[in-house]
Write a protein that holds these residues in place. Structure first.
Motif, mmCIF file in Angstrom:
data_model
loop_
_atom_site.group_PDB
_atom_site.id
_atom_site.type_symbol
_atom_site.label_atom_id
_atom_site.label_comp_id
_atom_site.label_asym_id
_atom_site.label_seq_id
_atom_site.Cartn_x
_atom_site.Cartn_y
_atom_site.Cartn_z
ATOM 1 N N GLU A 198 -36.449 5.444 -50.753
ATOM 2 C CA GLU A 198 -35.336 6.251 -50.254
ATOM 3 C C GLU A 198 -35.115 6.060 -48.765
ATOM 4 N N VAL A 199 -36.195 5.809 -48.011
ATOM 5 C CA VAL A 199 -36.121 5.919 -46.553
ATOM 6 C C VAL A 199 -36.048 4.582 -45.824
ATOM 7 N N THR A 200 -36.236 3.473 -46.535
ATOM 8 C CA THR A 200 -36.089 2.156 -45.895
ATOM 9 C C THR A 200 -35.115 1.290 -46.681
ATOM 10 N N ALA A 201 -34.155 1.917 -47.350
ATOM 11 C CA ALA A 201 -33.184 1.159 -48.135
ATOM 12 C C ALA A 201 -32.394 0.198 -47.251
ATOM 13 N N ASP A 202 -32.024 0.639 -46.051
ATOM 14 C CA ASP A 202 -31.256 -0.246 -45.167
ATOM 15 C C ASP A 202 -32.061 -1.478 -44.788
ATOM 16 N N SER A 203 -33.357 -1.292 -44.529
ATOM 17 C CA SER A 203 -34.214 -2.428 -44.184
ATOM 18 C C SER A 203 -34.328 -3.399 -45.348
ATOM 19 N N LEU A 216 -33.768 10.206 -54.478
ATOM 20 C CA LEU A 216 -32.899 11.116 -53.730
ATOM 21 C C LEU A 216 -31.421 10.870 -54.042
ATOM 22 N N GLY A 217 -31.134 9.716 -54.637
ATOM 23 C CA GLY A 217 -29.763 9.423 -55.036
ATOM 24 C C GLY A 217 -29.222 10.391 -56.062
ATOM 25 N N ASN A 218 -30.098 11.119 -56.780
ATOM 26 C CA ASN A 218 -29.623 12.183 -57.653
ATOM 27 C C ASN A 218 -28.900 13.251 -56.847
ATOM 28 N N VAL A 219 -29.480 13.587 -55.697
ATOM 29 C CA VAL A 219 -28.962 14.670 -54.870
ATOM 30 C C VAL A 219 -27.722 14.230 -54.100
ATOM 31 N N PRO A 221 -25.704 10.898 -54.278
ATOM 32 C CA PRO A 221 -25.340 9.528 -54.658
ATOM 33 C C PRO A 221 -24.299 8.920 -53.728
ATOM 34 N N ALA A 222 -23.372 9.740 -53.245
ATOM 35 C CA ALA A 222 -22.331 9.207 -52.372
ATOM 36 C C ALA A 222 -22.913 8.694 -51.061
ATOM 37 N N GLY A 223 -23.979 9.349 -50.571
ATOM 38 C CA GLY A 223 -24.615 8.883 -49.347
ATOM 39 C C GLY A 223 -25.215 7.501 -49.509
ATOM 40 N N TYR A 224 -25.885 7.277 -50.630
ATOM 41 C CA TYR A 224 -26.465 5.946 -50.861
ATOM 42 C C TYR A 224 -25.382 4.908 -51.138
ATOM 43 N N ALA A 225 -24.289 5.311 -51.773
ATOM 44 C CA ALA A 225 -23.183 4.378 -51.974
ATOM 45 C C ALA A 225 -22.583 3.969 -50.629
ATOM 46 N N ARG A 226 -22.438 4.922 -49.716
ATOM 47 C CA ARG A 226 -21.936 4.580 -48.370
ATOM 48 C C ARG A 226 -22.906 3.663 -47.647
ATOM 49 N N LEU A 227 -24.197 3.958 -47.765
ATOM 50 C CA LEU A 227 -25.213 3.131 -47.119
ATOM 51 C C LEU A 227 -25.145 1.703 -47.646
ATOM 52 N N TYR A 228 -25.053 1.559 -48.962
ATOM 53 C CA TYR A 228 -25.006 0.225 -49.561
ATOM 54 C C TYR A 228 -23.773 -0.531 -49.072
ATOM 55 N N ARG A 229 -22.611 0.129 -49.070
ATOM 56 C CA ARG A 229 -21.386 -0.540 -48.623
ATOM 57 C C ARG A 229 -21.485 -0.967 -47.161
ATOM 58 N N GLY A 237 -24.885 -0.467 -37.684
ATOM 59 C CA GLY A 237 -24.914 0.820 -36.994
ATOM 60 C C GLY A 237 -24.558 1.963 -37.931
ATOM 61 N N ARG A 238 -23.516 1.768 -38.723
ATOM 62 C CA ARG A 238 -23.128 2.785 -39.702
ATOM 63 C C ARG A 238 -24.209 2.950 -40.758
ATOM 64 N N ALA A 239 -24.811 1.823 -41.166
ATOM 65 C CA ALA A 239 -25.881 1.882 -42.170
ATOM 66 C C ALA A 239 -27.079 2.654 -41.634
ATOM 67 N N ARG A 240 -27.443 2.389 -40.387
ATOM 68 C CA ARG A 240 -28.603 3.087 -39.817
ATOM 69 C C ARG A 240 -28.338 4.580 -39.712
ATOM 70 N N ALA A 241 -27.134 4.957 -39.303
ATOM 71 C CA ALA A 241 -26.810 6.377 -39.178
ATOM 72 C C ALA A 241 -26.879 7.074 -40.537
ATOM 73 N N GLU A 242 -26.372 6.415 -41.574
ATOM 74 C CA GLU A 242 -26.417 6.998 -42.917
ATOM 75 C C GLU A 242 -27.857 7.083 -43.417
ATOM 76 N N GLN A 243 -28.621 6.026 -43.160
ATOM 77 C CA GLN A 243 -30.020 6.043 -43.593
ATOM 78 C C GLN A 243 -30.804 7.142 -42.885
ATOM 79 N N GLU A 244 -30.560 7.340 -41.613
ATOM 80 C CA GLU A 244 -31.285 8.377 -40.886
ATOM 81 C C GLU A 244 -30.884 9.775 -41.358
ATOM 82 N N ARG A 245 -29.623 9.961 -41.732
ATOM 83 C CA ARG A 245 -29.226 11.239 -42.327
ATOM 84 C C ARG A 245 -29.967 11.456 -43.647
ATOM 85 N N LEU A 246 -30.078 10.399 -44.457
ATOM 86 C CA LEU A 246 -30.779 10.496 -45.734
ATOM 87 C C LEU A 246 -32.284 10.702 -45.528
ATOM 88 N N CYS A 247 -32.833 10.146 -44.459
ATOM 89 C CA CYS A 247 -34.249 10.399 -44.154
ATOM 90 C C CYS A 247 -34.478 11.884 -43.886
#
Length: 311
Positions: A198-203, A216-219, A221-229, A237-247
């Motif tokens: 969950e916490v190093t998906a961007d890496s 955590l994608g159950n809770v 899913p849209a956050g992880y979809a944004r991270l993936y995109r 930069g956008r990916a890191r910000a989304e990942q840190e919010r999810l962390c």
């Protein structure tokens, strides 16, 4: 449908909502599937660790699969865990899952008995030979006490035994070895390399992973979809910000008091509490003998949801 080659994107391991008397809540389960689909996921993985597969009876496992496969109706690929201790038992599950219409089965190394790497390889080969759908290896050494080495995974992929890897080992060096091995062999282009973190998906996506399988994608899913995109678009930069919010959101897994419950009770209880607080499922019960969160611990989960903008 069949799984894409490679399978890419966000493939959450779907929680199993339960009633207060610990039966599968099919109404909540279909709402959860709708919540995930609306969030933009690319596939569903049922009967994994986050699904509490180890706690479910065979009857309950079958009900989960029939409910999800029937509700999805081919809109997304459905992967299902054929999780058990030995090859004959895994084959029984895998064949039943294939008959139920799943698109791939997810299989760990054998466990309980001590196994040699040659026996682990034989296990996957026998399952693939005896099952009518693709096999994805599930690297989960914390539970099965065997690490799937990169060399073994790539060998089995090369031989057509494995369609993919879901890596929940936490060993990022070994994970990178699989990614690099796939990249170096054109014949492995269709092999899926998925991270369970969950916490190093961007890496992992930056390394070259094809997708993510976050509990955590159950809770969110849209956050992880944004991270993936963001990762696929190279907007790091956008990916890191989304990942840190999810962390920050992932901090909910520590809501339970470790003096009175195990980490699994705390994490799975937090995911289910969050889904109930978000109005997705009716009851946050976890399977026995896991210990439920207290009202105060559930409030802590709500605090993480609020901080992440989900309440």
């Amino acid at each position: 449908m069949t799984i894409p080659t490679p399978l890419t994107g966000v493939v959450p391991p779907v929680c199993t909502p339960l009633t207060p008397d610990r039966e599968v809540d099919t109404s909540s389960l279909t709402r959860l599937v709708d919540h995930l689909v609306a969030g933009g996921v690319d596939g569903l993985f049922v009967l994994g660790s986050t699904s509490e597969v180890a706690y479910l009876t065979d009857r309950q496992r079958a009900l989960v699969v029939d409910t999800v496969v029937g509700h999805v109706g081919g809109r997304l690929p459905v992967l299902a865990g054929a999780i058990d201790m030995t090859t004959p038992r895994v084959l029984d599950h895998a064949r039943a899952l294939a008959r139920a219409g799943v698109d791939a089965v997810v299989v760990t190394a054998p466990f309980y008995t001590r196994t040699h790497p040659a026996e682990i390889a034989r296990h996957f080969r026998l399952v693939a030979e005896g099952c009518a759908v693709p096999v994805v290896a599930y690297d989960l050494p914390v539970s099965v006490h065997s690490k799937l080495g990169a060399g073994l995974v790539l060998e089995l992929a090369r031989d057509g035994v494995l369609a993919g890897l879901k890596d929940s080992s936490g060993d990022e060096g070994a994970f990178r070895s699989v990614v690099l091995g796939k990249r170096s062999e054109p014949g492995l282009a269709g092999f899926s390399v998925l991270t369970g973190s969950e916490v190093t998906a961007d890496s992992a996506l930056a390394m070259g992973a094809d997708g993510v399988v976050p509990g955590l994608g159950n809770v969110d899913p849209a956050g992880y979809a944004r991270l993936y995109r963001a990762c696929r678009e190279g907007d790091w930069g956008r990916a890191r910000a989304e990942q840190e919010r999810l962390c920050g959101l992932f901090g909910m897994v520590a809501a339970g008091d470790p003096a009175r419950m195990g980490g699994s009770s705390s994490a799975l209880g937090a995911f289910k509490a969050a889904l109930r607080l978000r109005g997705v499922i009716d009851c946050a019960a976890t399977a026995e003998p896991q210990i439920p969160l207290s009202p105060a611990e559930t409030d802590r989960v709500g605090g993480h949801l609020a901080a992440a903008g989900l309440l």
